[in-house]
Design an enzyme around this catalytic site. Structure first.
Site, mmCIF file in Angstrom:
data_model
loop_
_atom_site.group_PDB
_atom_site.id
_atom_site.type_symbol
_atom_site.label_atom_id
_atom_site.label_comp_id
_atom_site.label_asym_id
_atom_site.label_seq_id
_atom_site.Cartn_x
_atom_site.Cartn_y
_atom_site.Cartn_z
ATOM 1 N N ASP A 31 74.944 78.367 -55.732
ATOM 2 C CA ASP A 31 76.255 78.041 -55.176
ATOM 3 C C ASP A 31 76.062 77.199 -53.913
ATOM 4 O OD1 ASP A 31 79.307 79.545 -55.429
ATOM 5 O OD2 ASP A 31 78.853 78.429 -53.605
ATOM 6 N N ILE A 32 76.912 76.211 -53.759
ATOM 7 C CA ILE A 32 76.804 75.282 -52.629
ATOM 8 C C ILE A 32 77.169 75.960 -51.297
ATOM 9 C CG2 ILE A 32 79.163 74.326 -52.616
ATOM 10 C CD1 ILE A 32 77.817 71.517 -52.634
ATOM 11 N N ASN A 85 86.002 85.245 -61.287
ATOM 12 C CA ASN A 85 87.376 85.143 -60.807
ATOM 13 C C ASN A 85 88.219 84.445 -61.876
ATOM 14 O OD1 ASN A 85 86.572 86.233 -58.302
ATOM 15 N ND2 ASN A 85 85.931 84.217 -57.589
ATOM 16 N N HIS A 98 82.818 80.849 -64.930
ATOM 17 C CA HIS A 98 81.528 81.066 -64.268
ATOM 18 C C HIS A 98 81.448 82.480 -63.740
ATOM 19 C CE1 HIS A 98 84.357 79.532 -61.239
ATOM 20 N NE2 HIS A 98 83.711 80.274 -60.362
ATOM 21 N N HIS A 100 79.526 84.674 -60.760
ATOM 22 C CA HIS A 100 78.747 84.625 -59.526
ATOM 23 C C HIS A 100 77.732 85.759 -59.608
ATOM 24 C CE1 HIS A 100 81.843 82.289 -57.084
ATOM 25 N NE2 HIS A 100 82.581 82.703 -58.089
#
Ligand code: AMP
Length: 112
Positions: A31-32, A85, A98, A100
């Site tokens: 993750d950025i 989410n 996606h 996490h």
């Protein structure tokens, strides 16, 4: 027609990502804006908007891929959190399914 999203551009190597693991159907990349020492996103390469669009075949294969990632990251024993989410109330910002994976920090049991 739906415009190509940011994660599809990562899949197509149009924008860079720090890829941890991939196969023909799935990709995992950092993750950025990480919320934990390890914060990796897992996506199907073929676009699915969110968890509402999954079926047993997709989730079976995605689960196997995630467990492979868990071993690659060596967090099976120390533990981790998996979150997806969905939609507005779920706080989804990127409309491409996606998960996490967060690890290497003791996470609070707070879903606020
Ligand atoms: P969500 O709110 O569940 O849709 O999460 C979207 C996540 O994608 C956020 O944690 C962002 O930090 C992350 N993100 C957005 N753009 C990128 C990118 N180009 N590379 C990696 N992660 C990204």
């Amino acid at each position: 027609m739906r415009e190509k999203g940011i994660f599809e551009k990562i899949v197509d190597r149009e924008i860079p990502a720090n890829i941890v693991l991939e196969n023909d159907e799935f990709m995992a990349f950092h993750d950025i804006a990480p919320k934990a020492p390890i914060h990796v996103l897992i996506i199907p390469k073929k676009w699915v908007k969110d968890f509402n669009g999954v079926n047993a075949d997709l989730m079976g294969k995605m689960s196997e891929f995630i467990l492979q990632l868990v071993d690659t990251l060596e967090v099976r024993e120390s533990g981790y959190r998996l979150v997806t989410n969905i939609g507005t109330d779920g706080g989804q910002e990127v409309p491409h399914l996606h998960f996490h994976l967060l690890a290497k920090r003791k996470l609070e049991a707070n879903f606020g």
